[in-house]
Design a protein around this motif. Structure first.
Motif, PDB file in Angstrom:
ATOM      1  N   GLY A 237      38.454  33.142  31.902  1.00 31.36           N
ATOM      2  CA  GLY A 237      37.940  32.924  30.563  1.00 31.36           C
ATOM      3  C   GLY A 237      36.489  32.488  30.591  1.00 31.36           C
ATOM      4  O   GLY A 237      35.655  32.958  29.803  1.00 31.36           O
ATOM      5  N   TYR A 238      36.177  31.589  31.536  1.00 36.14           N
ATOM      6  CA  TYR A 238      34.798  31.116  31.696  1.00 36.14           C
ATOM      7  C   TYR A 238      33.888  32.231  32.209  1.00 36.14           C
ATOM      8  O   TYR A 238      32.799  32.455  31.690  1.00 36.14           O
ATOM      9  CB  TYR A 238      34.783  29.924  32.650  1.00 36.14           C
ATOM     10  N   TRP A 239      34.341  32.963  33.237  1.00 43.09           N
ATOM     11  CA  TRP A 239      33.495  33.999  33.841  1.00 43.09           C
ATOM     12  C   TRP A 239      33.281  35.179  32.913  1.00 43.09           C
ATOM     13  O   TRP A 239      32.200  35.773  32.891  1.00 43.09           O
ATOM     14  CB  TRP A 239      34.107  34.456  35.165  1.00 43.09           C
ATOM     15  N   ASP A 240      34.291  35.547  32.133  1.00 43.30           N
ATOM     16  CA  ASP A 240      34.129  36.633  31.176  1.00 43.30           C
ATOM     17  C   ASP A 240      33.058  36.285  30.150  1.00 43.30           C
ATOM     18  O   ASP A 240      32.275  37.140  29.719  1.00 43.30           O
ATOM     19  CB  ASP A 240      35.464  36.918  30.488  1.00 43.30           C
ATOM     20  N   TYR A 241      33.004  35.017  29.776  1.00 39.24           N
ATOM     21  CA  TYR A 241      31.973  34.544  28.854  1.00 39.24           C
ATOM     22  C   TYR A 241      30.590  34.532  29.505  1.00 39.24           C
ATOM     23  O   TYR A 241      29.609  35.009  28.928  1.00 39.24           O
ATOM     24  CB  TYR A 241      32.355  33.148  28.360  1.00 39.24           C
ATOM     25  N   LYS A 242      30.508  34.029  30.737  1.00 38.34           N
ATOM     26  CA  LYS A 242      29.202  33.851  31.370  1.00 38.34           C
ATOM     27  C   LYS A 242      28.591  35.158  31.872  1.00 38.34           C
ATOM     28  O   LYS A 242      27.371  35.267  31.971  1.00 38.34           O
ATOM     29  CB  LYS A 242      29.306  32.851  32.518  1.00 38.34           C
ATOM     30  N   ILE A 243      29.422  36.169  32.196  1.00 40.47           N
ATOM     31  CA  ILE A 243      28.819  37.430  32.654  1.00 40.47           C
ATOM     32  C   ILE A 243      28.037  38.086  31.521  1.00 40.47           C
ATOM     33  O   ILE A 243      27.071  38.814  31.768  1.00 40.47           O
ATOM     34  CB  ILE A 243      29.887  38.389  33.228  1.00 40.47           C
ATOM     35  N   GLN A 244      28.390  37.793  30.287  1.00 46.15           N
ATOM     36  CA  GLN A 244      27.602  38.303  29.167  1.00 46.15           C
ATOM     37  C   GLN A 244      26.209  37.673  29.178  1.00 46.15           C
ATOM     38  O   GLN A 244      25.210  38.344  28.901  1.00 46.15           O
ATOM     39  CB  GLN A 244      28.313  37.995  27.850  1.00 46.15           C
ATOM     40  N   ARG A 245      26.164  36.409  29.492  1.00 42.62           N
ATOM     41  CA  ARG A 245      24.878  35.707  29.597  1.00 42.62           C
ATOM     42  C   ARG A 245      24.052  36.295  30.742  1.00 42.62           C
ATOM     43  O   ARG A 245      22.848  36.497  30.609  1.00 42.62           O
ATOM     44  CB  ARG A 245      25.148  34.219  29.816  1.00 42.62           C
TER      45      ARG A 245
END
Length: 253
Positions: A237-245
């Motif tokens: 959940g965290y990595w899916d969010y941060k890869i957008q960044r």
């Protein structure tokens, strides 16, 4: 985007292996076929394989509008090393794979178009590649990376059999090319172009202290790192969010 599973024989490893590749579709406009694609190598975590990004994130959807190719290799539990008692995965990843990818697909060979990112063990691998070969990469990103490997390997994180396979002896790790803190010193002294570095980690992640150690070490050496943290654990959940960044942060042409 086009999703391709590419099976081939890796001369460096002496075995057949696979990669997943996403390529943006150019459509029918002939002018869109005129240039080669920037590429992001996406590295998986410990205990996973080259399917991890596709199965656990929406990376295809996020990358579609960016016009960037994605290459996802698998390296087992090698920690992106030339293993002391195993296969030379780092040589494969840094030498053979980029040449094969450029021969198979319309991938740019320019430094300005080449990036690497990874999660956990792959975050370690991404920083290792970017700092080992600053002349080849424009950017490297670590998401919850295991960035203080020498300290972690000296504790209970690795079984003795895995230590023998990876390092031979844990005492050989500190100060070697597999030690990111040592690589950071060489990277800081590099006089040519340096890739941009991005680092993030959730504050509840078990690798949070590793990330603080690397961040402080890099800061003391004068290395610029874009650093972000917020509440988060070691999970997709965290990595899916941060890869957008990361995709927004990359210096895409």
């Amino acid at each position: 985007m086009a999703w391709i599973t590419c099976d081939f024989f890796a001369e460096t490893l002496g075995l057949s292996t696979s990669i997943h590749v996403f390529l943006p579709q150019s459509g029918l406009d002939p002018s869109s076929h005129s240039s080669k694609l920037p590429v992001l190598y996406l590295l998986h975590g410990r205990g996973a394989d080259h399917t991890e990004w596709m199965r656990n994130s929406s990376i295809e959807r996020y990358a579609e509008s960016k016009g960037i190719a994605l290459v996802m290799p698998g390296v087992g539990r090698s920690y992106y090393m030339d293993m002391a008692n195993g296969l030379p995965y780092f040589t494969f990843l840094s030498e053979e794979l980029p040449q094969l990818v450029k021969s198979f697909f319309p991938i740019s060979d320019r430094r300005e178009d080449t990036y690497v990112a990874g999660i956990s063990m792959g975050g370690y691998g991404a920083f290792k590649l970017a700092m080992s070969y600053p002349e080849r990469f424009a950017a490297g990103a670590s998401l919850s990376g295991g960035l203080d490997l020498a300290s972690r390997a000296a504790g209970p994180a690795f079984q003795e059999s895995e230590i023998r396979a990876l390092f031979g002896n844990v005492d050989r790790l500190k100060g070697s090319r597999n030690d990111l803190l040592f690589l950071a010193e060489k990277f800081a002294a590099h006089e040519g172009n340096k890739p941009r570095l991005y680092q993030c980690c959730g504050t509840e992640d078990f690798l949070y202290q590793d990330n603080q150690t690397f961040r402080q070490y890099a800061e003391n050496l004068g290395i610029e790192v874009t650093y972000e943290e917020e509440p988060g654990e070691h999970e997709w959940g965290y990595w899916d969010y941060k890869i957008q960044r990361v995709l927004d942060w990359l210096p895409l042409p």
